[in-house]
Design a protein around this motif. Structure first.
Motif: not given
Length: 261
Positions: A199-207
């Motif tokens: 989530d810390s690496l790719f979490g910007t894609y799923w709020p």
């Protein structure tokens, strides 16, 4: 319901006997009060142990009260979750491996009451510990750095409490699935920490995600999170907890035959 009450009393006595009711809250309280105290006395600590040249003046920006509370939550995200996992990794797996579960399984047993009694007691102690730690941290933050809006603090704590319930559910399902406490701890911690790294690496894609709850909790202290994303995340978390509880009940019954006699 009567069986659930009996099993819940059993869990209460067991948590008293192994001192989980005492040492888990103490760990969280210490984590909660150490953060504001460490930040406040950091210059003096560095000055006394840092072997700095004479006359050196250390100046640190004074953190905001909200930043202190968020830092306390950060401690819980690492040490606190580790404590919960280690405390409850053997809740079901340990009973099966030691053979003590046989004393229950030979009787007519509702596995729903069995699993839920363990989950409820683990959830109560975990939430009690988290709130006592937050309140201790809030008190010292108020004394040393200033006040935090009480409503914001309650929203912060309530949001993080939902995350803790999800963590407890993952730990107990892992305990129901795995043959021993060590594997249960490894699986639960692996799921929790790896998912947070993802989530810390790719979490910007799923709020919208249960993994966003700690971030949404911290955001209550500064500016309210996007309420649409927050409520969707909270709803998904509650649904996931319900599914994990159903899975835990199923696994408790299915794995009963693996109990050591």
């Amino acid at each position: 319901m009567n069986q659930f009450g009996v099993l819940l009393k059993k869990e209460w006595r067991e948590n008293l006997r192994n001192y989980k009711l005492f040492w888990i809250p103490v760990v969280f309280i210490l984590l909660g009060i150490m953060e504001p105290l460490t930040n406040y006395f950091l210059p003096q600590i560095l000055d006394s142990v840092g072997n700095l040249p004479e006359g050196t003046v250390l100046e640190f920006p004074t953190p905001l009260p909200e930043q202190i509370m968020a830092a306390i939550m950060g401690q819980y995200q690492l040490v606190g979750l580790l404590v919960i996992a280690l405390a409850y990794m053997g809740t079901i797996a340990g009973e099966r491996k030691s053979g003590t579960a046989t004393l229950l399984y030979v009787r007519p047993l509702s596995f729903m009451a069995y699993f839920m009694s363990k989950w409820v007691m683990a959830a109560i102690i975990s939430l009690l510990s988290v709130w006592l730690g937050f309140l201790g941290g809030y008190y010292y933050t108020y004394l040393l750095f200033g006040s935090i809006n009480w409503v914001d603090f309650l929203q912060f704590g309530a949001t993080y409490s939902l995350w803790i319930l999800l963590v407890v559910s993952i730990v107990l399902v892992s305990s129901a699935l795995m043959p021993n406490a060590g594997l249960a701890a490894a699986v639960s911690l692996g799921v929790i920490f790896i998912s947070q790294v993802i989530d810390s690496l790719f979490g910007t894609y799923w709020p919208v995600s249960p993994l966003k709850l700690p971030a949404y909790a911290a955001s209550w202290l500064e500016a309210a999170p996007d309420l649409g994303d927050f409520w969707w995340s909270a709803g998904l978390t509650m649904l996931l907890i319900a599914l994990l509880l159903a899975l835990g009940i199923f696994l408790s019954e299915k794995k009963a035959s693996t109990t050591k006699v």
